[in-house]
Design a protein around this motif. Sequence first.
Motif, PDB file in Angstrom:
ATOM      1  N   PRO A 169      22.885  30.247  68.376  1.00 47.07           N
ATOM      2  CA  PRO A 169      22.660  31.685  68.480  1.00 47.07           C
ATOM      3  C   PRO A 169      23.640  32.288  69.476  1.00 47.07           C
ATOM      4  CG  PRO A 169      20.698  30.426  69.149  1.00 47.07           C
ATOM      5  CD  PRO A 169      21.775  29.451  68.839  1.00 47.07           C
ATOM      6  N   GLY A 170      24.217  33.412  69.137  1.00 49.47           N
ATOM      7  CA  GLY A 170      25.146  34.078  70.032  1.00 49.47           C
ATOM      8  C   GLY A 170      26.603  33.738  69.792  1.00 49.47           C
ATOM      9  N   VAL A 171      26.867  32.809  68.874  1.00 48.37           N
ATOM     10  CA  VAL A 171      28.246  32.443  68.538  1.00 48.37           C
ATOM     11  C   VAL A 171      28.572  33.015  67.163  1.00 48.37           C
ATOM     12  CG1 VAL A 171      29.833  30.536  68.046  1.00 48.37           C
ATOM     13  CG2 VAL A 171      28.191  30.327  69.908  1.00 48.37           C
ATOM     14  N   SER A 172      29.742  33.666  67.056  1.00 50.80           N
ATOM     15  CA  SER A 172      30.171  34.211  65.773  1.00 50.80           C
ATOM     16  C   SER A 172      31.685  34.149  65.672  1.00 50.80           C
ATOM     17  CB  SER A 172      29.673  35.653  65.616  1.00 50.80           C
ATOM     18  OG  SER A 172      30.202  36.469  66.644  1.00 50.80           O
TER      19      SER A 172
ATOM     20  N   ASP B 178      33.647  34.311  69.157  1.00 52.91           N
ATOM     21  CA  ASP B 178      33.014  35.394  69.901  1.00 52.91           C
ATOM     22  C   ASP B 178      31.710  34.860  70.465  1.00 52.91           C
ATOM     23  OD1 ASP B 178      35.007  37.240  69.321  1.00 52.91           O
ATOM     24  OD2 ASP B 178      34.023  37.917  67.490  1.00 52.91           O
ATOM     25  N   ALA B 179      31.471  35.153  71.735  1.00 50.78           N
ATOM     26  CA  ALA B 179      30.271  34.676  72.414  1.00 50.78           C
ATOM     27  C   ALA B 179      29.460  35.866  72.908  1.00 50.78           C
ATOM     28  CB  ALA B 179      30.653  33.780  73.587  1.00 50.78           C
ATOM     29  N   GLY B 180      28.181  35.849  72.601  1.00 44.70           N
ATOM     30  CA  GLY B 180      27.294  36.890  73.103  1.00 44.70           C
ATOM     31  C   GLY B 180      27.174  36.803  74.618  1.00 44.70           C
TER      32      GLY B 180
ATOM     33  N   ALA C 102      28.247  26.250  78.425  1.00 48.26           N
ATOM     34  CA  ALA C 102      27.868  24.835  78.504  1.00 48.26           C
ATOM     35  C   ALA C 102      27.098  24.420  77.250  1.00 48.26           C
ATOM     36  CB  ALA C 102      27.037  24.576  79.762  1.00 48.26           C
ATOM     37  N   THR C 103      26.368  25.355  76.663  1.00 47.83           N
ATOM     38  CA  THR C 103      25.632  25.083  75.424  1.00 47.83           C
ATOM     39  C   THR C 103      26.603  24.833  74.275  1.00 47.83           C
ATOM     40  OG1 THR C 103      23.814  26.475  76.185  1.00 47.83           O
ATOM     41  CG2 THR C 103      23.904  26.013  73.828  1.00 47.83           C
ATOM     42  N   VAL C 104      27.670  25.625  74.226  1.00 43.81           N
ATOM     43  CA  VAL C 104      28.686  25.449  73.184  1.00 43.81           C
ATOM     44  C   VAL C 104      29.393  24.111  73.385  1.00 43.81           C
ATOM     45  CG1 VAL C 104      30.746  26.421  72.109  1.00 43.81           C
ATOM     46  CG2 VAL C 104      29.001  27.946  73.050  1.00 43.81           C
ATOM     47  N   LYS C 105      29.750  23.809  74.624  1.00 40.95           N
ATOM     48  CA  LYS C 105      30.416  22.540  74.931  1.00 40.95           C
ATOM     49  C   LYS C 105      29.545  21.361  74.505  1.00 40.95           C
ATOM     50  CE  LYS C 105      32.343  19.869  78.730  1.00 40.95           C
ATOM     51  NZ  LYS C 105      32.699  19.826  80.150  1.00 40.95           N
ATOM     52  N   LYS C 106      28.250  21.422  74.806  1.00 43.69           N
ATOM     53  CA  LYS C 106      27.344  20.336  74.434  1.00 43.69           C
ATOM     54  C   LYS C 106      27.273  20.174  72.920  1.00 43.69           C
ATOM     55  CE  LYS C 106      22.633  18.580  75.058  1.00 43.69           C
ATOM     56  NZ  LYS C 106      22.787  17.702  73.971  1.00 43.69           N
TER      57      LYS C 106
END
Length: 66
Positions: free
Chosen positions: A26-29, A43-45, A51-55
Amino acid sequence: MARMKIEGMSCGHCVKAVTDAMNNLPGVSNVQVSLEQGQADFDAGEDLDLATVKKAVEDAGYKVVD
Protein backbone atom coordinates in the motif's frame (compact mmCIF):
# COMPACT_ATOMS: atom_id res chain seq x y z
CA MET A 1 9.60 9.80 -7.32
CA ALA A 2 11.78 7.54 -5.17
CA ARG A 3 14.62 5.36 -6.41
CA MET A 4 16.21 2.18 -5.05
CA LYS A 5 19.34 0.50 -6.33
CA ILE A 6 18.86 -3.27 -6.47
CA GLU A 7 21.44 -6.01 -6.90
CA GLY A 8 20.83 -9.59 -7.96
CA MET A 9 18.46 -9.09 -10.90
CA SER A 10 19.55 -10.94 -14.01
CA CYS A 11 16.48 -11.44 -16.21
CA GLY A 12 12.93 -10.40 -16.99
CA HIS A 13 11.59 -12.77 -14.33
CA CYS A 14 13.63 -10.86 -11.73
CA VAL A 15 12.17 -7.57 -12.93
CA LYS A 16 8.65 -9.00 -12.64
CA ALA A 17 9.33 -10.39 -9.16
CA VAL A 18 10.58 -7.01 -7.88
CA THR A 19 7.76 -5.13 -9.62
CA ASP A 20 5.12 -7.44 -8.15
CA ALA A 21 6.64 -7.25 -4.65
CA MET A 22 6.60 -3.47 -4.74
CA ASN A 23 3.15 -3.17 -6.34
CA ASN A 24 1.66 -5.29 -3.54
CA LEU A 25 2.57 -2.63 -0.96
CA PRO A 26 0.00 0.00 0.00
CA GLY A 27 1.29 3.45 -0.86
CA VAL A 28 3.52 2.34 -3.74
CA SER A 29 2.55 3.18 -7.32
CA ASN A 30 4.03 3.73 -10.77
CA VAL A 31 6.74 1.10 -10.25
CA GLN A 32 9.32 0.98 -13.05
CA VAL A 33 12.14 -1.55 -12.61
CA SER A 34 15.20 -1.35 -14.87
CA LEU A 35 17.30 -4.48 -15.25
CA GLU A 36 19.98 -2.57 -17.16
CA GLN A 37 20.33 0.15 -14.53
CA GLY A 38 19.76 -2.14 -11.56
CA GLN A 39 17.19 0.10 -9.99
CA ALA A 40 13.53 0.69 -9.30
CA ASP A 41 11.78 4.04 -9.58
CA PHE A 42 8.41 4.42 -7.87
CA ASP A 43 6.00 6.86 -6.31
CA ALA A 44 5.74 6.55 -2.55
CA GLY A 45 2.89 7.83 -0.43
CA GLU A 46 3.76 10.17 2.44
CA ASP A 47 2.98 7.54 5.07
CA LEU A 48 5.12 4.86 3.41
CA ASP A 49 8.21 3.73 5.30
CA LEU A 50 10.94 2.98 2.76
CA ALA A 51 12.20 0.22 5.07
CA THR A 52 8.96 -1.61 4.22
CA VAL A 53 9.76 -1.38 0.50
CA LYS A 54 13.33 -2.54 1.11
CA LYS A 55 12.08 -5.54 3.10
CA ALA A 56 9.62 -6.51 0.34
CA VAL A 57 12.39 -6.41 -2.28
CA GLU A 58 14.75 -8.40 -0.07
CA ASP A 59 12.01 -10.93 0.77
CA ALA A 60 11.65 -11.43 -3.00
CA GLY A 61 15.33 -12.46 -3.08
CA TYR A 62 17.20 -9.31 -4.10
CA LYS A 63 19.53 -6.90 -2.33
CA VAL A 64 18.78 -3.21 -1.90
CA VAL A 65 21.97 -1.13 -2.03
CA ASP A 66 22.05 2.04 0.04
